[in-house]
Design an enzyme around this catalytic site. Sequence first.
Site, mmCIF file in Angstrom:
data_model
loop_
_atom_site.group_PDB
_atom_site.id
_atom_site.type_symbol
_atom_site.label_atom_id
_atom_site.label_comp_id
_atom_site.label_asym_id
_atom_site.label_seq_id
_atom_site.Cartn_x
_atom_site.Cartn_y
_atom_site.Cartn_z
ATOM 1 N N THR A 115 -6.739 8.892 -4.265
ATOM 2 C CA THR A 115 -7.954 8.703 -5.051
ATOM 3 C C THR A 115 -9.146 8.857 -4.124
ATOM 4 O O THR A 115 -9.452 7.973 -3.342
ATOM 5 C CB THR A 115 -8.024 7.311 -5.714
ATOM 6 N N ASP B 213 -7.926 -3.636 7.435
ATOM 7 C CA ASP B 213 -7.460 -2.301 7.839
ATOM 8 C C ASP B 213 -8.416 -1.520 8.735
ATOM 9 O O ASP B 213 -8.256 -0.299 8.876
ATOM 10 C CB ASP B 213 -7.111 -1.438 6.624
ATOM 11 N N ASP C 126 -11.372 4.453 5.607
ATOM 12 C CA ASP C 126 -10.663 4.225 4.348
ATOM 13 C C ASP C 126 -11.242 2.988 3.660
ATOM 14 O O ASP C 126 -10.511 2.139 3.171
ATOM 15 C CB ASP C 126 -9.164 4.060 4.620
ATOM 16 N N GLY D 94 0.854 -1.179 0.000
ATOM 17 C CA GLY D 94 0.000 0.000 0.000
ATOM 18 C C GLY D 94 0.888 1.225 0.000
ATOM 19 O O GLY D 94 2.096 1.118 -0.229
ATOM 20 N N ASN E 72 -9.426 -2.859 0.338
ATOM 21 C CA ASN E 72 -9.586 -3.332 1.702
ATOM 22 C C ASN E 72 -10.747 -4.316 1.853
ATOM 23 O O ASN E 72 -11.109 -4.685 2.965
ATOM 24 C CB ASN E 72 -9.743 -2.154 2.660
ATOM 25 N N LYS F 108 3.938 -2.482 3.718
ATOM 26 C CA LYS F 108 4.118 -3.645 2.874
ATOM 27 C C LYS F 108 3.397 -4.784 3.578
ATOM 28 O O LYS F 108 3.421 -4.850 4.799
ATOM 29 C CB LYS F 108 5.612 -3.962 2.832
HETATM 30 P P1 ADP Z 1 -3.986 -0.858 0.755
HETATM 31 O O1 ADP Z 1 -5.083 -1.357 1.618
HETATM 32 O O2 ADP Z 1 -3.773 0.621 0.895
HETATM 33 O O3 ADP Z 1 -4.077 -1.305 -0.655
HETATM 34 P P2 ADP Z 1 -2.304 -2.542 2.363
HETATM 35 O O4 ADP Z 1 -0.909 -2.261 2.792
HETATM 36 O O5 ADP Z 1 -3.373 -2.589 3.387
HETATM 37 O O6 ADP Z 1 -2.623 -1.469 1.269
HETATM 38 O O7 ADP Z 1 -2.356 -3.928 1.592
HETATM 39 C C1 ADP Z 1 -1.735 -4.130 0.350
HETATM 40 C C2 ADP Z 1 -2.350 -5.347 -0.309
HETATM 41 O O8 ADP Z 1 -1.972 -6.540 0.367
HETATM 42 C C3 ADP Z 1 -3.880 -5.369 -0.278
HETATM 43 O O9 ADP Z 1 -4.448 -4.615 -1.292
HETATM 44 C C4 ADP Z 1 -4.191 -6.855 -0.389
HETATM 45 O O10 ADP Z 1 -4.240 -7.260 -1.726
HETATM 46 C C5 ADP Z 1 -3.006 -7.496 0.326
HETATM 47 N N1 ADP Z 1 -3.389 -7.866 1.700
HETATM 48 C C6 ADP Z 1 -3.528 -7.027 2.749
HETATM 49 N N2 ADP Z 1 -3.928 -7.670 3.859
HETATM 50 C C7 ADP Z 1 -4.050 -8.971 3.517
HETATM 51 C C8 ADP Z 1 -4.457 -10.172 4.236
HETATM 52 N N3 ADP Z 1 -4.793 -10.130 5.535
HETATM 53 N N4 ADP Z 1 -4.478 -11.334 3.557
HETATM 54 C C9 ADP Z 1 -4.134 -11.352 2.242
HETATM 55 N N5 ADP Z 1 -3.758 -10.292 1.525
HETATM 56 C C10 ADP Z 1 -3.715 -9.103 2.132
HETATM 57 MG MG MG Z 2 -5.362 -2.531 3.108
#
Ligand code: ADP
Ligand code: MG
Length: 442
Positions: free
Chosen positions: A178, A156, A138, A24, A143, A28
């Site tokens: 966005t 999140d 958010d 994100g 999410n 990471k």
């Molecule tokens: P954002 O929500 O801003 O896209 P995040 O850092 O929360 O960024 O997560 C990045 C990506 O990692 C998410 O879009 C998702 O695809 C993956 N991800 C996040 N949390 C999980 C989880 N608990 N299990 C599997 N994949 C996850």
């Molecule tokens: Mg997320």
Amino acid sequence: MSRKVHGSHTRIGKYEIGKTLGEGSFAKVKFAKNVDTGDSVAIKVLDKVQVLRHKMVEQIKREISTMKLIKHPNVIKLYEVMASKTKIYIVLEFVDGGELFDKIVNNGRLKEDEARRYFQQLINAVDYCHSRGVYHRDLKPENLLLDSYGVLKVSDFGLSALSQQVREDGLLHTACGTPNYVAPEVLKDKGYDGTTADIWSCGVILFVLMAGYLPFDESNLIALYEKIFRADFTCPSWFSSSAKKLIKRILDPNPLTRITIPEILENEWFKKGYRPPDFESEEDVNLDDVNAVFNESEEYLVTEKKEKPVSMNAFELISRSRGFSLENLFEKQMGLVKRETQFTSQFPANEIMSKIEETAKPLGFNVHKQNYKIKLRGDKTGRKGRLSVATEVFEVAPSLHLVELRKTGGDTLEFYKFYKSFSSGLKDVVWKSEAITEDASG
Ligand code: ADP
Ligand code: MG
């Protein structure tokens, strides 16, 4: 023999870190395995300085504490937090069904009934967290994740303050840039209410699920803001009139007159086929980890460790001894099938554990894991009672594990039959330095 896990992976505390799942704007997300239980998790890695210097650090701490208490089927669980000298790790439930919106990207918009099912799960998750004083702020497609059964899991919750920066002028900014899902009052920053802002985002999400495109979409940011401020959108013709009505009530630019969650729960369109989830409330939850991280206690700091490399000498040694080959599993004569057997594997202990679990479940076994021991219990009663098998993984040398299987109950012939299917399922993890004798028919 020790029972440590060896491999060429990075370890953080009891977690073995795997590939990056996503990135994100401020964190990471890594896949990881709990080496004690073999369970999969997702670990969100944050910069410690950024988090602890955050203007909302107290609120973040409070919300993370609350999230540790929340056990809702549509909310990604937060298991624990850890800190190293420079990083904060948030250990989360891992889900592998991808993002909900991948479905729309790949297959287009959803039918109204399917969209409603996800929306019901979303509203339920949001309502529950709100009742505990945690807001999302958010809510957006990235999410909304799905588990392997297709159940919606909101991620999140309680972490979004992390992605927001309060600028000098006091304006709140979402880091992602966005604002398509963001409520007008948040954009105007009139000291907004987390409840009504989350409801707005749910409305945008519902629209996208059923339309396949965004209600507010302009390449020019000023134009986009204006459309959001006025809630200037049009529902496509295929929306049912009751769905249109509900969306109009959610996408009300005035947070004071916007529909509330209790009102949504009473809405006819929403109520169709609605089954609120059944779930237990939290047990005693320990918050020492959250306190340690946020109080910057040195005591609980974890370090990232690279594991020892594989020692080839150990393999050569064992391969000469012929002692631990798969031949042991199948005695030359059928009558000699032992009630105890063993094999060796070059796989990390946690992978062996998962593989055993994956293989035993479809064969009708209940699986109980504890440390490096697994108990398998058949679900059918055989001639001599239920078949039960105990397995244990031992480390012989770095990256060389000995797996022992013992029949602890039931019939030996059944054990033999079980083992035949079981070992073919385990082929990948069994060390194949010697010819494998599978022909045990004799
Ligand atoms: P954002 O929500 O801003 O896209 P995040 O850092 O929360 O960024 O997560 C990045 C990506 O990692 C998410 O879009 C998702 O695809 C993956 N991800 C996040 N949390 C999980 C989880 N608990 N299990 C599997 N994949 C996850
Ligand atoms: Mg997320």
